[in-house]
Design a protein around this motif. Structure first.
Motif, PDB file in Angstrom:
ATOM      1  N   LEU A 251      21.873 -36.199 -21.567  1.00 36.75           N
ATOM      2  CA  LEU A 251      20.948 -35.920 -20.473  1.00 36.75           C
ATOM      3  C   LEU A 251      19.521 -35.660 -20.926  1.00 36.75           C
ATOM      4  CD1 LEU A 251      23.203 -33.575 -18.278  1.00 36.75           C
ATOM      5  CD2 LEU A 251      22.782 -36.027 -17.988  1.00 36.75           C
ATOM      6  N   GLY A 252      19.354 -35.374 -22.212  1.00 38.37           N
ATOM      7  CA  GLY A 252      18.018 -35.072 -22.709  1.00 38.37           C
ATOM      8  C   GLY A 252      16.977 -36.125 -22.378  1.00 38.37           C
ATOM      9  N   PRO A 253      17.245 -37.411 -22.650  1.00 33.02           N
ATOM     10  CA  PRO A 253      16.243 -38.444 -22.327  1.00 33.02           C
ATOM     11  C   PRO A 253      15.920 -38.510 -20.830  1.00 33.02           C
ATOM     12  CG  PRO A 253      17.855 -39.277 -23.895  1.00 33.02           C
ATOM     13  CD  PRO A 253      18.371 -37.956 -23.423  1.00 33.02           C
ATOM     14  N   TRP A 254      16.952 -38.314 -19.979  1.00 30.05           N
ATOM     15  CA  TRP A 254      16.728 -38.336 -18.527  1.00 30.05           C
ATOM     16  C   TRP A 254      15.847 -37.169 -18.094  1.00 30.05           C
ATOM     17  CZ3 TRP A 254      16.740 -40.984 -14.197  1.00 30.05           C
ATOM     18  CH2 TRP A 254      16.773 -40.303 -12.977  1.00 30.05           C
ATOM     19  N   ILE A 255      16.119 -35.983 -18.634  1.00 34.38           N
ATOM     20  CA  ILE A 255      15.327 -34.806 -18.287  1.00 34.38           C
ATOM     21  C   ILE A 255      13.880 -34.992 -18.731  1.00 34.38           C
ATOM     22  CG2 ILE A 255      15.000 -32.339 -18.789  1.00 34.38           C
ATOM     23  CD1 ILE A 255      18.065 -32.093 -18.907  1.00 34.38           C
ATOM     24  N   GLN A 256      13.683 -35.585 -19.892  1.00 36.93           N
ATOM     25  CA  GLN A 256      12.313 -35.798 -20.365  1.00 36.93           C
ATOM     26  C   GLN A 256      11.563 -36.769 -19.451  1.00 36.93           C
ATOM     27  OE1 GLN A 256      11.953 -36.818 -24.484  1.00 36.93           O
ATOM     28  NE2 GLN A 256       9.734 -36.802 -24.459  1.00 36.93           N
ATOM     29  N   ARG A 257      12.237 -37.818 -19.009  1.00 35.70           N
ATOM     30  CA  ARG A 257      11.576 -38.790 -18.135  1.00 35.70           C
ATOM     31  C   ARG A 257      11.263 -38.215 -16.760  1.00 35.70           C
ATOM     32  NH1 ARG A 257      15.329 -42.508 -20.404  1.00 35.70           N
ATOM     33  NH2 ARG A 257      16.676 -42.248 -18.580  1.00 35.70           N
ATOM     34  N   THR A 258      12.179 -37.398 -16.220  1.00 38.65           N
ATOM     35  CA  THR A 258      12.009 -36.906 -14.849  1.00 38.65           C
ATOM     36  C   THR A 258      11.269 -35.580 -14.762  1.00 38.65           C
ATOM     37  OG1 THR A 258      14.199 -35.831 -14.938  1.00 38.65           O
ATOM     38  CG2 THR A 258      14.102 -38.100 -14.086  1.00 38.65           C
ATOM     39  N   LYS A 259      11.347 -34.743 -15.808  1.00 40.33           N
ATOM     40  CA  LYS A 259      10.734 -33.418 -15.750  1.00 40.33           C
ATOM     41  C   LYS A 259       9.650 -33.202 -16.804  1.00 40.33           C
ATOM     42  CE  LYS A 259      14.921 -31.264 -13.854  1.00 40.33           C
ATOM     43  NZ  LYS A 259      14.323 -30.970 -12.535  1.00 40.33           N
ATOM     44  N   GLY A 260       9.523 -34.141 -17.726  1.00 45.06           N
ATOM     45  CA  GLY A 260       8.501 -33.999 -18.751  1.00 45.06           C
ATOM     46  C   GLY A 260       8.787 -32.906 -19.751  1.00 45.06           C
ATOM     47  N   LYS A 261      10.064 -32.568 -19.921  1.00 46.64           N
ATOM     48  CA  LYS A 261      10.457 -31.517 -20.861  1.00 46.64           C
ATOM     49  C   LYS A 261      11.433 -32.112 -21.872  1.00 46.64           C
ATOM     50  CE  LYS A 261       9.913 -27.899 -17.349  1.00 46.64           C
ATOM     51  NZ  LYS A 261      10.535 -26.771 -16.635  1.00 46.64           N
ATOM     52  N   LYS A 262      11.198 -31.820 -23.135  1.00 43.90           N
ATOM     53  CA  LYS A 262      12.001 -32.411 -24.206  1.00 43.90           C
ATOM     54  C   LYS A 262      13.248 -31.561 -24.473  1.00 43.90           C
ATOM     55  CE  LYS A 262       9.814 -34.403 -27.521  1.00 43.90           C
ATOM     56  NZ  LYS A 262       9.011 -34.657 -28.727  1.00 43.90           N
ATOM     57  N   ILE A 263      14.426 -32.145 -24.335  1.00 46.50           N
ATOM     58  CA  ILE A 263      15.705 -31.484 -24.612  1.00 46.50           C
ATOM     59  C   ILE A 263      16.399 -32.299 -25.692  1.00 46.50           C
ATOM     60  CG2 ILE A 263      17.878 -30.648 -23.656  1.00 46.50           C
ATOM     61  CD1 ILE A 263      15.567 -29.296 -22.339  1.00 46.50           C
ATOM     62  N   ARG A 264      16.520 -31.751 -26.890  1.00 47.64           N
ATOM     63  CA  ARG A 264      17.014 -32.518 -28.021  1.00 47.64           C
ATOM     64  C   ARG A 264      17.923 -31.691 -28.935  1.00 47.64           C
ATOM     65  NH1 ARG A 264      15.379 -36.147 -25.468  1.00 47.64           N
ATOM     66  NH2 ARG A 264      13.868 -37.781 -25.993  1.00 47.64           N
ATOM     67  N   ILE A 265      18.739 -32.408 -29.706  1.00 46.13           N
ATOM     68  CA  ILE A 265      19.488 -31.799 -30.806  1.00 46.13           C
ATOM     69  C   ILE A 265      18.600 -31.844 -32.047  1.00 46.13           C
ATOM     70  CG2 ILE A 265      21.461 -32.078 -32.360  1.00 46.13           C
ATOM     71  CD1 ILE A 265      23.033 -33.181 -29.976  1.00 46.13           C
ATOM     72  N   LEU A 266      18.542 -30.759 -32.786  1.00 48.14           N
ATOM     73  CA  LEU A 266      17.783 -30.724 -34.025  1.00 48.14           C
ATOM     74  C   LEU A 266      18.646 -31.320 -35.133  1.00 48.14           C
ATOM     75  CD1 LEU A 266      15.294 -29.843 -35.678  1.00 48.14           C
ATOM     76  CD2 LEU A 266      16.408 -27.627 -35.994  1.00 48.14           C
ATOM     77  N   ALA A 267      18.360 -32.542 -35.512  1.00 56.42           N
ATOM     78  CA  ALA A 267      19.094 -33.212 -36.586  1.00 56.42           C
ATOM     79  C   ALA A 267      18.448 -32.818 -37.910  1.00 56.42           C
ATOM     80  CB  ALA A 267      19.058 -34.719 -36.388  1.00 56.42           C
ATOM     81  N   VAL A 268      18.979 -31.781 -38.523  1.00 56.85           N
ATOM     82  CA  VAL A 268      18.373 -31.231 -39.739  1.00 56.85           C
ATOM     83  C   VAL A 268      18.552 -32.206 -40.899  1.00 56.85           C
ATOM     84  CG1 VAL A 268      18.393 -29.293 -41.357  1.00 56.85           C
ATOM     85  CG2 VAL A 268      18.848 -28.900 -38.930  1.00 56.85           C
ATOM     86  N   GLN A 269      17.481 -32.401 -41.661  1.00 51.47           N
ATOM     87  CA  GLN A 269      17.485 -33.288 -42.819  1.00 51.47           C
ATOM     88  C   GLN A 269      17.237 -32.456 -44.083  1.00 51.47           C
ATOM     89  OE1 GLN A 269      18.175 -36.533 -42.494  1.00 51.47           O
ATOM     90  NE2 GLN A 269      18.295 -36.350 -40.264  1.00 51.47           N
ATOM     91  N   PRO A 270      18.298 -31.997 -44.747  1.00 52.02           N
ATOM     92  CA  PRO A 270      18.100 -31.216 -45.975  1.00 52.02           C
ATOM     93  C   PRO A 270      17.363 -32.036 -47.027  1.00 52.02           C
ATOM     94  CG  PRO A 270      20.377 -31.061 -45.194  1.00 52.02           C
ATOM     95  CD  PRO A 270      19.730 -32.154 -44.403  1.00 52.02           C
ATOM     96  N   ASN A 271      16.417 -31.406 -47.708  1.00 55.42           N
ATOM     97  CA  ASN A 271      15.679 -32.098 -48.751  1.00 55.42           C
ATOM     98  C   ASN A 271      15.041 -31.077 -49.689  1.00 55.42           C
ATOM     99  OD1 ASN A 271      12.581 -31.774 -47.932  1.00 55.42           O
ATOM    100  ND2 ASN A 271      13.750 -32.147 -46.054  1.00 55.42           N
ATOM    101  N   GLN A 272      14.762 -31.525 -50.894  1.00 57.16           N
ATOM    102  CA  GLN A 272      14.227 -30.623 -51.910  1.00 57.16           C
ATOM    103  C   GLN A 272      12.864 -30.067 -51.536  1.00 57.16           C
ATOM    104  OE1 GLN A 272      14.359 -33.154 -55.400  1.00 57.16           O
ATOM    105  NE2 GLN A 272      16.066 -31.978 -56.251  1.00 57.16           N
ATOM    106  N   LYS A 273      12.024 -30.885 -50.930  1.00 55.40           N
ATOM    107  CA  LYS A 273      10.666 -30.448 -50.611  1.00 55.40           C
ATOM    108  C   LYS A 273      10.682 -29.251 -49.661  1.00 55.40           C
ATOM    109  CE  LYS A 273       6.243 -32.208 -48.807  1.00 55.40           C
ATOM    110  NZ  LYS A 273       6.118 -31.247 -47.691  1.00 55.40           N
ATOM    111  N   ASP A 274      11.451 -29.350 -48.582  1.00 55.84           N
ATOM    112  CA  ASP A 274      11.515 -28.243 -47.622  1.00 55.84           C
ATOM    113  C   ASP A 274      12.182 -27.022 -48.237  1.00 55.84           C
ATOM    114  OD1 ASP A 274      10.233 -29.781 -45.784  1.00 55.84           O
ATOM    115  OD2 ASP A 274      11.971 -30.148 -44.512  1.00 55.84           O
ATOM    116  N   LEU A 275      13.217 -27.264 -49.037  1.00 52.49           N
ATOM    117  CA  LEU A 275      13.910 -26.166 -49.710  1.00 52.49           C
ATOM    118  C   LEU A 275      12.940 -25.385 -50.587  1.00 52.49           C
ATOM    119  CD1 LEU A 275      16.751 -24.923 -50.210  1.00 52.49           C
ATOM    120  CD2 LEU A 275      17.009 -26.549 -52.089  1.00 52.49           C
ATOM    121  N   ALA A 276      12.165 -26.114 -51.365  1.00 51.64           N
ATOM    122  CA  ALA A 276      11.192 -25.464 -52.247  1.00 51.64           C
ATOM    123  C   ALA A 276      10.089 -24.774 -51.455  1.00 51.64           C
ATOM    124  CB  ALA A 276      10.603 -26.493 -53.209  1.00 51.64           C
ATOM    125  N   GLU A 277       9.692 -25.379 -50.331  1.00 52.10           N
ATOM    126  CA  GLU A 277       8.609 -24.789 -49.547  1.00 52.10           C
ATOM    127  C   GLU A 277       9.021 -23.447 -48.943  1.00 52.10           C
ATOM    128  OE1 GLU A 277       5.620 -25.851 -45.814  1.00 52.10           O
ATOM    129  OE2 GLU A 277       6.571 -27.439 -46.980  1.00 52.10           O
TER     130      GLU A 277
END
Length: 320
Positions: A251-277
């Motif tokens: 439903l997230g894409p539909w809500i964004q189109r009709t209400k202008g609000k972003k509803i999403r799953i956070l697809a986390v991407q583990p990586n060394q750069k963020d870990l170190a930061e």
């Protein structure tokens, strides 16, 4: 070597300390002598086998028999082709794809690890990986939080929540933390401007709206979350009920189109750069990893029970 092993899904009493073979690093892996491991919600879910996605490695029985993904320790040996680390290096990281951290030794891919900053203990480093990277990507990368924005962290008193709350404050936001009544004062000490006891107040139905909602324990409908967002606001969830995750996905894409609000799953991407930061932010004192309790390896069942009951304020760490 000693390891905490389980061969069936269930409560912590299915876990047992056993002698198992010491692993050998394969190509592009290192063998780590584990000194500390922090617990995550994924460990609890992997133990119970619920939600359903927690059984990804084995539908009827666990495909991996040793839990634990946030590790810190010293490199003991380097596999063929490895060149990023050397024996004796102090390293930490998230080995969620393979697990195995509740043991005296574990093999990890080099790309899943980073060097521990000078002066930082292994216990502190072990508290960072999964929770810290989730928070960094949710607040900085997806949320793009700016000064003056309003941010709500659902699960603000847990592992990822404590990092997210601090990062949002560091970015200059007005932050609301949601958790159980026992964690309200704790969230205030981390800088929360407002706190909500989820048992006493539904943040999706109190008339307040936010520019960003980061949700680590999603259980409501996608439309409820949309109601709690300002026009143009964003909601990201990382973990929660399967029904809610499917709703958000569908439903997230539909809500964004009709209400202008972003509803999403956070697809986390583990990586060394963020870990170190995240580790550098902690080493500089800008963000503080919070360790609630420490347990020895043979008390992993008690540690997981404490986490599973929702009582942990920040992180729980196993020390070896």
């Amino acid at each position: 070597m000693r390891a905490v092993v389980y061969r069936q899904y269930g409560l912590p009493d299915v876990l047992h300390v056993e002698e198992v073979a010491k692993p050998t690093p394969r190509e592009d892996e290192v063998l780590v002598k584990v000194q500390a491991v922090s617990l995550n919600r994924s460990d609890w879910e992997g133990l119970l086998g619920t939600p359903l996605y927690a059984r990804f490695g084995g539908l009827r029985k666990p495909g991996r028999h040793i839990l634990g993904s946030d590790i810190a320790g010293r490199v003991d040996a380097v596999g063929k082709g490895g060149g990023q680390f050397r024996p004796g290096d102090a390293v930490f990281g998230d080995i969620l794809p393979r697990m195995g951290g509740f043991a005296e030794y574990v093999c990890a891919r080099e790309r899943d690890l980073a060097l521990i900053p000078a002066g930082m203990s292994c216990e502190t480093a072990a508290a960072i990986p999964q929770a810290g990277v989730i928070a960094l990507q949710g607040i900085r990368d997806k949320g793009r939080v700016r000064p003056g924005q309003t941010v709500l962290i659902n699960g603000g008193g847990g592992g990822a929540g404590t990092f997210a709350l601090q990062l949002a404050k560091l970015a200059g936001a007005e932050v609301t933390g949601v958790d159980n009544a026992g964690k309200l004062d704790f969230m205030r000490t981390l800088g929360a401007d407002h706190v909500i006891d989820y048992a006493a107040e539904d943040f999706t139905d109190n008339g307040k709206q936010y520019d960003l909602i980061l949700d680590v324990i999603a259980h409501r409908s996608a439309y409820d979350y949309a109601r709690a967002l300002n026009p143009g606001g964003s909601y990201y969830c990382v973990g929660g009920a399967v029904a809610t995750l499917f709703q958000v996905l569908l439903l997230g894409p539909w809500i964004q189109r009709t209400k202008g609000k972003k509803i999403r799953i956070l697809a986390v991407q583990p990586n060394q750069k963020d870990l170190a930061e995240v580790a550098e932010l902690c080493a500089a004192g800008k963000v503080a990893p919070v360790i609630d309790r420490r347990y020895p390896l043979n008390e992993v069942p008690a540690a997981l029970q404490y986490l599973g009951e929702g009582r942990a304020k920040g992180k729980v760490v196993i020390t070896l």
